[in-house]
Design an enzyme around this catalytic site. Structure first.
Site, PDB file in Angstrom:
ATOM      1  N   SER A 238       0.855  -1.345  -0.147  1.00  0.00           N
ATOM      2  CA  SER A 238       0.136   0.006   0.185  1.00  0.00           C
ATOM      3  C   SER A 238       0.878   1.306  -0.033  1.00  0.00           C
ATOM      4  CB  SER A 238      -0.850   0.099   1.291  1.00  0.00           C
ATOM      5  OG  SER A 238      -0.062   0.296   2.345  1.00  0.00           O
ATOM      6  N   LYS A 239       0.076   2.503  -0.041  1.00  0.00           N
ATOM      7  CA  LYS A 239       0.884   3.562   0.000  1.00  0.00           C
ATOM      8  C   LYS A 239       1.901   3.869   0.905  1.00  0.00           C
ATOM      9  CE  LYS A 239      -1.791   6.638  -2.379  1.00  0.00           C
ATOM     10  NZ  LYS A 239      -3.451   7.205  -2.528  1.00  0.00           N
ATOM     11  N   ARG A 240       1.862   3.254   1.919  1.00  0.00           N
ATOM     12  CA  ARG A 240       2.832   3.524   3.161  1.00  0.00           C
ATOM     13  C   ARG A 240       4.089   2.776   2.600  1.00  0.00           C
ATOM     14  NH1 ARG A 240       1.840  -0.778   6.787  1.00  0.00           N
ATOM     15  NH2 ARG A 240       0.028  -1.877   5.639  1.00  0.00           N
TER      16      ARG A 240
END
Ligand code: GLU
Length: 466
Positions: A238-240
């Site tokens: 994911s984005k993190r």
């Protein structure tokens, strides 16, 4: 054997992310390596979530990656007539039926089943009512009630689903739009797709799709469900975990070939080989070596691979791609010998094109800015004689080759008794502003006599003013 036909069917509700790009790549490589056909299809029947901006972004990303398609893009939103025809086929052959159960009733059925600890599935109320089509009817598949549906998966092996767990799922909603599983199967049948490689988040849909293939009397394609890409902490990417969109990597200065190489290795292997050219991948990619465990996305590894691809690239190919990055840094450069020579010196030491463009700045600047520490350490009175002597040596020579430059340095070594390394470092700072750079002889050769003399003289004034 029939021609291999694969497809990539993204839902346009966002950019093309790393996982989606890997799916596209596997299907593309398999088609390209086997003289097959690769079809691109946009699955946009979810009108609320689909956007033109996403379609454009996905196309832009595929084009940048160099993943080209033989057919498409097809848009499911433009194929509603076809889905209607196929709905009718199943109604006619008795594999589907109209259902007018209201949302309220379905909610009650679901709640009751859940409260009894049962699977909250449709109870089949309308299955044998012989209802006719009307404004409030959806269409359901008449799924097998007993037995099992087996997915014979290229990656997972044989995966068995109990039909009891499945239900008479809706294939066409009351508003006449097809559901995902139905539209996918109709398109894959109509487009003769015979190999489907996709993320294993779709594995649970596959028994439903197999039921549909059987209802149509169509042969099953080969399925391969690839484990999802995870972040370094083993949770779904994911984005993190860093940038997710493919084009963000382009904008950070990654080469498409490097990203492709990295993506394919996130789920496929060929012995211990890590570095692959695009051609290599097309030749070697196969379905047998798709891994069973999830690929872990590691940005450092991607960067290291990018550096290797930069190193292995032709400077003239890099030039085209570097120019926009230079421009962002305020440097206007054209393709040609100068930039190619610059690139030649930076290729072995650049992680990304952005990094390369930052390192290239000293070649283009009018005024060298000295790193404070570098200037403190190397541009002082002790280096004045060497810089001064080198300036004279260069002024007195043609300096049209690296050899000529080397001779100039040798002469300074002879005259001062200093080691070459002692002389080179102040000169490097004078010419580049930094203590690390490509080889000093090649820099001088590229910058040319005039610029070099000017920079050396500026360094002399700088030292004298200190
Ligand atoms: N449209 C689906 C998605 O984007 C892909 C369906 C499929 O590969 O069968 O996840």
């Amino acid at each position: 054997m029939d021609q291999i036909i694969t497809r990539f069917p993204p839902s346009p509700s966002g950019y093309l992310h790393i996982g989606g790009a890997r799916t596209a790549l596997f299907n593309w490589l398999y088609a390209r390596g086997n003289s097959g056909k690769f079809i691109f299809r946009i699955e946009d029947t979810d009108f609320e979530r689909s956007t033109q901006a996403s379609v454009d972004a996905i196309i832009e990303a595929l084009e940048w990656l160099g993943i080209d398609w033989d057919e498409g893009p097809y848009f499911q939103s433009q194929r509603l007539g076809l889905y209607q025809e196929y709905v009718q086929k199943l109604i006619d052959n008795g594999h589907a039926y109209y259902c007018n159960c209201s949302k309220e009733r379905l909610d009650i059925v679901r709640k009751e089943a859940t409260s009894q600890g049962k699977n909250p599935k449709y109870d089949g109320k309308c299955r044998n009512l012989g209802l006719k089509k009307s404004d409030d009817t959806a269409v359901r598949i008449a799924a097998p009630l007993t037995g099992v549906t087996v997915v014979d998966d290229l990656v997972k092996g044989s995966v068995v689903f109990q039909n009891l767990e499945l239900d008479d799922f809706i294939i066409q909603r009351t508003n006449r739009t097809p559901t995902y599983n139905f539209a996918v199967v109709v398109d894959d049948i109509a487009m003769n797709v015979n190999t489907i490689i996709r993320g294993d988040d779709h594995l649970s849909n596959t028994p439903k799709q197999i039921i549909l293939y059987r209802a149509f009397g169509s042969p099953l394609p080969k399925f391969g469900h690839v484990p999802m890409v995870l972040g370094p902490d083993k949770t779904r990417l994911s984005k993190r975990h860093g940038a997710m969109s493919v084009t963000a990597y382009r904008d950070m200065g990654y080469l498409a070939d490097a990203l492709i190489n990295y993506l394919v290795r996130l789920g496929w292997s060929h012995g211990d080989q890590e570095f692959f050219t695009r051609k290599d991948l097309i030749q070697k990619f196969n379905l047998e070596n798709i891994g069973k465990s999830a690929g872990i996305f590691n940005p450092e590894k991607l960067t290291a691979l990018n550096a290797e691809h930069i190193k292995a690239s032709q400077s003239k190919d890099i030039a085209k791609k570097l120019i926009p990055f230079l421009k962002e840094n305020g440097v206007i450069s054209n393709e040609g010998l100068y930039i190619e020579k610059v690139i030649e010196t930076l290729k072995p030491r650049s992680k990304t094109l952005k990094d390369m463009s930052n390192q290239a700045l000293f070649y283009y600047t009018e005024d060298v800015t000295y790193d404070i520490e570098a200037a403190k350490k190397f541009l002082d009175s002790s280096s004045l004689t060497a810089i001064d002597l080198l300036t004279q040596e260069i002024e007195n020579r043609e300096c049209s080759s690296e050899k000529d430059v080397e001779d100039a340095f040798k002469s300074v070594v002879d005259k001062t008794g200093l080691k070459l390394s002692k002389i080179a470092q102040p000169i490097r700072v004078a010419l580049t502003g930094k203590t690390a750079s490509p080889g000093i002889f090649e820099i001088i050769d590229i910058l040319g006599k005039e610029k070099v003399i000017c920079r050396l003289k500026n360094a002399i004034s700088f030292i004298k003013q200190k």
